[in-house]
Design a protein around this motif. Structure first.
Motif, PDB file in Angstrom:
ATOM      1  N   ASP A 145     -32.899 -68.701  -1.342  1.00 47.40           N
ATOM      2  CA  ASP A 145     -34.269 -68.569  -0.650  1.00 47.40           C
ATOM      3  C   ASP A 145     -34.608 -67.267  -1.050  1.00 47.40           C
ATOM      4  O   ASP A 145     -35.881 -66.879  -1.022  1.00 47.40           O
ATOM      5  CB  ASP A 145     -34.256 -68.730   0.787  1.00 47.40           C
ATOM      6  N   LEU A 146     -33.874 -66.418  -1.691  1.00 44.38           N
ATOM      7  CA  LEU A 146     -34.275 -64.962  -2.073  1.00 44.38           C
ATOM      8  C   LEU A 146     -34.768 -64.083  -1.173  1.00 44.38           C
ATOM      9  O   LEU A 146     -35.651 -63.327  -1.334  1.00 44.38           O
ATOM     10  CB  LEU A 146     -35.108 -65.229  -3.415  1.00 44.38           C
ATOM     11  N   ARG A 147     -33.907 -64.399  -0.067  1.00 47.27           N
ATOM     12  CA  ARG A 147     -34.156 -63.439   1.140  1.00 47.27           C
ATOM     13  C   ARG A 147     -33.054 -63.022   1.772  1.00 47.27           C
ATOM     14  O   ARG A 147     -32.156 -63.544   1.703  1.00 47.27           O
ATOM     15  CB  ARG A 147     -35.101 -64.214   2.221  1.00 47.27           C
ATOM     16  N   SER A 148     -32.971 -61.806   2.487  1.00 42.45           N
ATOM     17  CA  SER A 148     -31.985 -61.012   3.066  1.00 42.45           C
ATOM     18  C   SER A 148     -31.816 -61.715   4.570  1.00 42.45           C
ATOM     19  O   SER A 148     -33.001 -61.642   5.232  1.00 42.45           O
ATOM     20  CB  SER A 148     -31.992 -59.648   3.031  1.00 42.45           C
ATOM     21  N   PRO A 149     -30.741 -61.964   5.172  1.00 47.68           N
ATOM     22  CA  PRO A 149     -30.745 -62.365   6.660  1.00 47.68           C
ATOM     23  C   PRO A 149     -30.827 -61.276   7.394  1.00 47.68           C
ATOM     24  O   PRO A 149     -30.546 -60.112   7.199  1.00 47.68           O
ATOM     25  CB  PRO A 149     -29.103 -63.003   6.341  1.00 47.68           C
ATOM     26  N   ILE A 150     -31.690 -61.611   8.640  1.00 44.57           N
ATOM     27  CA  ILE A 150     -31.824 -60.688   9.639  1.00 44.57           C
ATOM     28  C   ILE A 150     -30.746 -60.879  10.857  1.00 44.57           C
ATOM     29  O   ILE A 150     -30.312 -61.942  11.202  1.00 44.57           O
ATOM     30  CB  ILE A 150     -33.072 -61.047  10.409  1.00 44.57           C
ATOM     31  N   GLY A 151     -30.205 -59.714  11.140  1.00 44.72           N
ATOM     32  CA  GLY A 151     -29.224 -59.954  12.189  1.00 44.72           C
ATOM     33  C   GLY A 151     -28.225 -58.596  12.336  1.00 44.72           C
ATOM     34  O   GLY A 151     -28.458 -57.604  11.709  1.00 44.72           O
ATOM     35  N   VAL A 152     -27.317 -58.786  12.987  1.00 41.56           N
ATOM     36  CA  VAL A 152     -26.272 -57.718  13.414  1.00 41.56           C
ATOM     37  C   VAL A 152     -24.931 -58.267  12.827  1.00 41.56           C
ATOM     38  O   VAL A 152     -24.528 -59.312  13.558  1.00 41.56           O
ATOM     39  CB  VAL A 152     -25.901 -57.385  14.532  1.00 41.56           C
ATOM     40  N   PHE A 153     -24.341 -57.624  11.936  1.00 45.67           N
ATOM     41  CA  PHE A 153     -23.091 -58.268  11.296  1.00 45.67           C
ATOM     42  C   PHE A 153     -22.038 -57.371  11.064  1.00 45.67           C
ATOM     43  O   PHE A 153     -22.255 -56.041  10.810  1.00 45.67           O
ATOM     44  CB  PHE A 153     -23.374 -58.831   9.766  1.00 45.67           C
ATOM     45  N   ASP A 154     -20.687 -57.641  11.366  1.00 45.34           N
ATOM     46  CA  ASP A 154     -19.608 -56.602  11.162  1.00 45.34           C
ATOM     47  C   ASP A 154     -19.236 -56.280   9.708  1.00 45.34           C
ATOM     48  O   ASP A 154     -19.689 -56.970   8.707  1.00 45.34           O
ATOM     49  CB  ASP A 154     -18.414 -57.415  11.809  1.00 45.34           C
ATOM     50  N   LEU A 155     -18.872 -55.052   9.513  1.00 44.38           N
ATOM     51  CA  LEU A 155     -18.529 -54.434   8.215  1.00 44.38           C
ATOM     52  C   LEU A 155     -17.015 -54.351   8.342  1.00 44.38           C
ATOM     53  O   LEU A 155     -16.489 -53.340   8.859  1.00 44.38           O
ATOM     54  CB  LEU A 155     -19.183 -53.108   8.095  1.00 44.38           C
ATOM     55  N   THR A 156     -16.272 -55.310   7.756  1.00 39.72           N
ATOM     56  CA  THR A 156     -14.578 -55.029   7.846  1.00 39.72           C
ATOM     57  C   THR A 156     -13.961 -54.996   6.560  1.00 39.72           C
ATOM     58  O   THR A 156     -12.842 -54.626   6.438  1.00 39.72           O
ATOM     59  CB  THR A 156     -13.987 -56.440   8.414  1.00 39.72           C
TER      60      THR A 156
END
Length: 270
Positions: A145-156
């Motif tokens: 879809d060439l869009r970035s997902p909106i949200g809160v995501f962990d960085l591990t």
């Protein structure tokens, strides 16, 4: 005139007489000859007693309460509304906030925040320029879809083609971090994956960013990273200037449970 002899007054008769006239006084407790020592011991000439002095020692003059302690209200991340803040885990004390210019814009900015247990969130970086997907943002991302997902995501997890610049995250150095071809504005993509941090959207945490396991299914996309900027929009990732990526890698600390908070300004403000 004759004088009558005075008869001695018996003690019992005297007490009875005094009782009859109301002249025999009793103590505060109603028991003859007793006093309330707890109230009167140590009384000063002005009538203040031990209890009054105790009150003065702990709360100032009698009738005045001690000043209430000042309550410090923890600071919040200013770009975020209550719904977005609620998505951040209480255990997270490090947040990379990516704020898109608009819903359909491919330009954004990044600020890194850390949370103090008393004073709350405060910025620990400058405002960094960044790119996101060419078509902007979505809260229902799917493959292509060439869009970035909106949200809160962990960085591990992190990795890259170049050696570890000093991150505390697990770092996978591999030649497979190779980008080729041109971007949407004709810019070369080479070197884009020299440094990457995997964004835990539809991926298995604790694995190399190259792991293509998709827990939500292939149609929900994946491979969403923070990576080196190539001078134009991305397919879904967030890109930062090379030296900012190195700085970010050195800042991220798994003990602080880092997250990325990403989306357009209006969505993050909800």
């Amino acid at each position: 005139m004759s004088v009558r002899p005075v008869r001695p007054v018996r003690r019992g008769s005297l007490i009875a007489a005094l009782l009859a006239t109301g002249l025999l006084l009793t103590g505060c407790s109603g028991l003859t000859g007793t006093t309330d020592h707890a109230d009167n011991v140590g009384s000063a000439p002005d009538g203040t007693g031990a209890k009054d002095k105790a009150a003065g020692a702990t709360g100032g003059a009698a009738g005045q309460s001690a000043p209430k302690p000042q309550i410090v209200e923890p600071e919040e991340i200013p770009e975020l509304g209550p719904a977005t803040r609620a998505e951040i885990s209480p255990q997270a004390s490090q947040a990379v906030v990516v704020t898109g210019t608009a819903r359909d814009s491919s330009t954004s900015s990044v600020v890194v925040y850390e949370r103090d247990p008393v004073t709350g969130w405060h910025a620990v970086s400058d405002v960094w320029p960044a790119h996101n997907a060419v078509r902007g943002w979505t809260d229902d991302h799917f493959q292509g879809d060439l869009r970035s997902p909106i949200g809160v995501f962990d960085l591990t997890d992190a990795g890259g083609k170049l050696p570890d610049p000093g991150t505390k995250l697990p770092y996978d150095r591999a030649s497979a971090f190779e980008a080729s071809g041109d971007g949407f504005e004709g810019e070369a993509l080479a070197g884009s994956f020299d440094y990457v941090v995997a964004i835990n959207y539809n991926r298995l945490p604790g694995t190399t960013p190259l792991d293509w396991t998709r827990p939500l299914g292939e149609n929900k996309g994946g491979g969403i990273w923070l990576h080196v900027d190539h001078g134009g929009p991305t397919q879904g990732c967030v890109s930062l200037p090379r030296w900012r990526m190195k700085e970010l890698l050195r800042m991220l600390d798994p003990a602080k449970r880092p997250v990325v908070v990403m989306g357009d300004a209006d969505s993050l403000g909800d």
